[in-house]
Write a protein that holds these residues in place. Structure first.
Motif, PDB file in Angstrom:
ATOM      1  N   PRO A 164       0.807  -1.223   0.000  1.00 31.02           N
ATOM      2  CA  PRO A 164       0.000   0.000   0.000  1.00 31.02           C
ATOM      3  C   PRO A 164       0.839   1.272   0.000  1.00 31.02           C
ATOM      4  N   ALA A 165       1.947   1.285   0.749  1.00 31.13           N
ATOM      5  CA  ALA A 165       2.771   2.502   0.808  1.00 31.13           C
ATOM      6  C   ALA A 165       3.397   2.796  -0.548  1.00 31.13           C
ATOM      7  N   TYR A 215       0.701   3.819  -3.194  1.00 27.53           N
ATOM      8  CA  TYR A 215       0.260   5.205  -2.981  1.00 27.53           C
ATOM      9  C   TYR A 215       1.335   6.185  -3.448  1.00 27.53           C
ATOM     10  N   ASN A 258      -6.921  13.042  -1.265  1.00 28.55           N
ATOM     11  CA  ASN A 258      -6.726  12.572   0.108  1.00 28.55           C
ATOM     12  C   ASN A 258      -5.557  13.293   0.769  1.00 28.55           C
ATOM     13  N   ARG A 259      -4.461  13.415   0.038  1.00 28.76           N
ATOM     14  CA  ARG A 259      -3.268  14.087   0.586  1.00 28.76           C
ATOM     15  C   ARG A 259      -3.586  15.556   0.909  1.00 28.76           C
ATOM     16  N   LEU A 267      -5.252  15.651   4.240  1.00 31.14           N
ATOM     17  CA  LEU A 267      -4.267  15.519   5.320  1.00 31.14           C
ATOM     18  C   LEU A 267      -3.610  16.881   5.602  1.00 31.14           C
ATOM     19  N   ASP A 324       1.041  10.432  13.585  1.00 26.16           N
ATOM     20  CA  ASP A 324       0.582  10.157  12.217  1.00 26.16           C
ATOM     21  C   ASP A 324       0.793   8.663  11.954  1.00 26.16           C
ATOM     22  N   GLY A 378       0.264   5.211   9.918  1.00 29.10           N
ATOM     23  CA  GLY A 378       0.048   4.913   8.500  1.00 29.10           C
ATOM     24  C   GLY A 378       0.483   6.133   7.695  1.00 29.10           C
ATOM     25  N   GLY A 389       2.857   6.754   5.588  1.00 28.50           N
ATOM     26  CA  GLY A 389       3.200   6.647   4.172  1.00 28.50           C
ATOM     27  C   GLY A 389       4.600   7.146   3.884  1.00 28.50           C
ATOM     28  N   ASP A 424       4.497   3.665  10.778  1.00 29.70           N
ATOM     29  CA  ASP A 424       3.994   2.904   9.631  1.00 29.70           C
ATOM     30  C   ASP A 424       4.536   1.486   9.777  1.00 29.70           C
ATOM     31  N   ASN A 425       3.831   0.515   9.202  1.00 28.23           N
ATOM     32  CA  ASN A 425       4.341  -0.866   9.324  1.00 28.23           C
ATOM     33  C   ASN A 425       5.112  -1.312   8.086  1.00 28.23           C
ATOM     34  N   VAL A 437       8.993   2.769   4.545  1.00 29.01           N
ATOM     35  CA  VAL A 437       8.651   4.082   5.085  1.00 29.01           C
ATOM     36  C   VAL A 437       9.701   4.523   6.091  1.00 29.01           C
ATOM     37  N   LEU A 462      -0.555  -0.367  13.355  1.00 27.89           N
ATOM     38  CA  LEU A 462      -1.770   0.276  13.866  1.00 27.89           C
ATOM     39  C   LEU A 462      -2.588  -0.654  14.740  1.00 27.89           C
ATOM     40  N   ARG A 463      -2.543  -1.954  14.446  1.00 31.86           N
ATOM     41  CA  ARG A 463      -3.378  -2.910  15.180  1.00 31.86           C
ATOM     42  C   ARG A 463      -2.844  -3.206  16.576  1.00 31.86           C
ATOM     43  N   ALA A 471      -6.203   7.592   5.475  1.00 28.34           N
ATOM     44  CA  ALA A 471      -6.127   6.564   4.422  1.00 28.34           C
ATOM     45  C   ALA A 471      -5.389   5.319   4.902  1.00 28.34           C
ATOM     46  N   ILE A 495      -7.558  -2.192   7.466  1.00 27.33           N
ATOM     47  CA  ILE A 495      -7.866  -2.950   8.691  1.00 27.33           C
ATOM     48  C   ILE A 495      -9.246  -3.595   8.515  1.00 27.33           C
TER      49      ILE A 495
HETATM   50  C1  LIG Z   1      -2.522   5.089   1.419  1.00 23.23           C
HETATM   51  S1  LIG Z   1      -1.131   5.283   2.467  1.00 23.23           S
HETATM   52  C2  LIG Z   1      -1.581   6.788   3.320  1.00 23.23           C
HETATM   53  C3  LIG Z   1      -0.390   7.661   3.669  1.00 23.23           C
HETATM   54  C4  LIG Z   1      -0.755   8.979   4.378  1.00 23.23           C
HETATM   55  N1  LIG Z   1      -1.409   8.700   5.650  1.00 23.23           N
HETATM   56  C5  LIG Z   1      -1.648   9.817   3.520  1.00 23.23           C
HETATM   57  O1  LIG Z   1      -2.874   9.719   3.691  1.00 23.23           O
HETATM   58  O2  LIG Z   1      -1.166  10.572   2.674  1.00 23.23           O
HETATM   59  C6  LIG Z   1      -1.447   4.058   3.719  1.00 23.23           C
HETATM   60  C7  LIG Z   1      -0.280   3.802   4.634  1.00 23.23           C
HETATM   61  O3  LIG Z   1      -0.742   3.000   5.729  1.00 23.23           O
HETATM   62  C8  LIG Z   1       0.253   2.052   6.017  1.00 23.23           C
HETATM   63  N2  LIG Z   1      -0.378   0.912   6.721  1.00 23.23           N
HETATM   64  C9  LIG Z   1      -1.235  -0.004   6.231  1.00 23.23           C
HETATM   65  N3  LIG Z   1      -1.592  -0.893   7.182  1.00 23.23           N
HETATM   66  C10 LIG Z   1      -0.939  -0.499   8.322  1.00 23.23           C
HETATM   67  C11 LIG Z   1      -0.897  -1.017   9.647  1.00 23.23           C
HETATM   68  N4  LIG Z   1      -1.595  -2.094   9.998  1.00 23.23           N
HETATM   69  N5  LIG Z   1      -0.116  -0.372  10.549  1.00 23.23           N
HETATM   70  C12 LIG Z   1       0.598   0.731  10.196  1.00 23.23           C
HETATM   71  N6  LIG Z   1       0.603   1.253   8.954  1.00 23.23           N
HETATM   72  C13 LIG Z   1      -0.173   0.657   8.020  1.00 23.23           C
HETATM   73  C14 LIG Z   1       0.834   1.682   4.678  1.00 23.23           C
HETATM   74  O4  LIG Z   1       2.119   1.085   4.799  1.00 23.23           O
HETATM   75  C15 LIG Z   1       0.848   3.018   3.968  1.00 23.23           C
HETATM   76  O5  LIG Z   1       2.053   3.681   4.150  1.00 23.23           O
END
Ligand SMILES: C[S@@+](CC[C@H](N)C(=O)[O-])C[C@H]1O[C@@H](n2cnc3c(N)ncnc32)[C@H](O)[C@@H]1O
Length: 274
Positions: free
Chosen positions: A18-19, A22, A56-57, A60, A77, A79, A81, A105-106, A110, A131-132, A159, A164
């Protein structure tokens, strides 16, 4: 094909992430062939892909600016990205250079890129965390050193919650984060929705993300608004009622012209913890 160079440890080149996806939607360079091929499969049925990401950005950035203008000086912050233009600390520190920002972020990409960007940037830190696992994330030493939990904090879940599934209880997770924050803190959240989209596009997106490192789960407007239960939602823009809005509309100077096909894929809101 030759392997890309300088791949950070832990990065899986056989699955899109996802990172990195995006990052590619935003026009970035921190992605690999597997991500670009996956993104192009989506773009074939969702031509507004870049607009979805930028709308979306934009949310933010406008949300962080509004929160900083409201006096918030600490941001978590989750997730976050891959770094791009006008990241959270740049927006917040433009209002107050002393604003503190913790990125989590996971995705291992990142951390590698965030640490490079943040080198020499005081009042910021980046961690790898999921995040979980709220208690583990908030308990990391870098978080305890940077964030004062007696003062208001803005929790940014932008985003990310659509990665989840219901089995991980996203509402319960939000509650566990907010329990750690004092009254006067804020939640800023955006989330993908399929409310207005064609089934064919959704099937392609599902096909891509189900083979990526995380699946994507769209939710309805009511489900996304439900994430703010018990909180005081801000009006998305002047003259509107408090609530959630499409990403382009939230904080828009001219809501009439902010509507776009990309914006309608994402609902967002900002709310105060009473
Ligand atoms: C679509 S990007 C959004 C980035 C930024 N928040 C934005 O909106 O511009 C989603 C981010 O969430 C991170 N992500 C997804 N699942 C996650 C989790 N369980 N824990 C932490 N980060 C997570 C992804 O690695 C990715 O970097």
């Amino acid at each position: 094909m030759s392997e890309p160079e300088n791949v950070p440890p832990g990065v899986d080149l056989d699955k899109a992430s996802p990172a990195r996806l995006y990052d590619y939607y935003l026009g970035g360079k921190d992605n690999y062939p597997i991500d670009r091929e996956a993104a192009e499969r989506i773009r074939a049925v969702v031509p507004e892909l870049e607009d979805i990401a930028w709308a979306n950005r934009g949310f933010l950035q406008r949300a962080v600016h509004r929160l900083a203008a409201l006096g918030i000086r600490q941001f978590i912050d989750v997730g976050a990205g891959l770094p791009t233009q006008n990241n959270t600390h740049q927006v917040a520190q433009a209002v107050d250079p002393a604003a503190r920002v913790l990125y989590a972020d996971n995705d291992p990409m990142v951390l590698a890129h965030a640490r490079a960007l943040l080198a020499g940037s005081p009042d910021t830190a980046a961690i790898t965390a999921d995040l979980r696992e709220p208690e583990e994330l908030l308990g990391q030493p870098a978080v305890r050193e940077l964030i004062d939990f007696t003062q208001p904090v803005a929790l940014l879940l932008v985003a990310v919650l659509h990665f989840i599934g219901d089995e991980d209880d996203p509402r319960g997770l939000i509650g566990r984060y907010l329990d750690a924050l004092p009254p006067g803190s804020y939640l800023a959240l955006s989330h993908g929705t399929a409310d207005h989209q064609a089934p064919q596009a959704l099937r392609v997106i599902d096909g891509v993300y189900s083979k990526a490192t995380a699946n994507a789960f769209f939710r309805t407007r009511d489900e996304i608004a439900g994430f703010f239960d018990g909180l005081e939602l801000l009006p998305p823009h002047e003259g509107s009622a408090p609530g959630v809005a499409f990403s382009g509309d939230w904080g828009a100077d001219d809501p009439e012209s902010s509507d776009s096909d990309g914006s309608r894929w994402v609902y967002c809101g900002v709310a105060r913890v009473p």
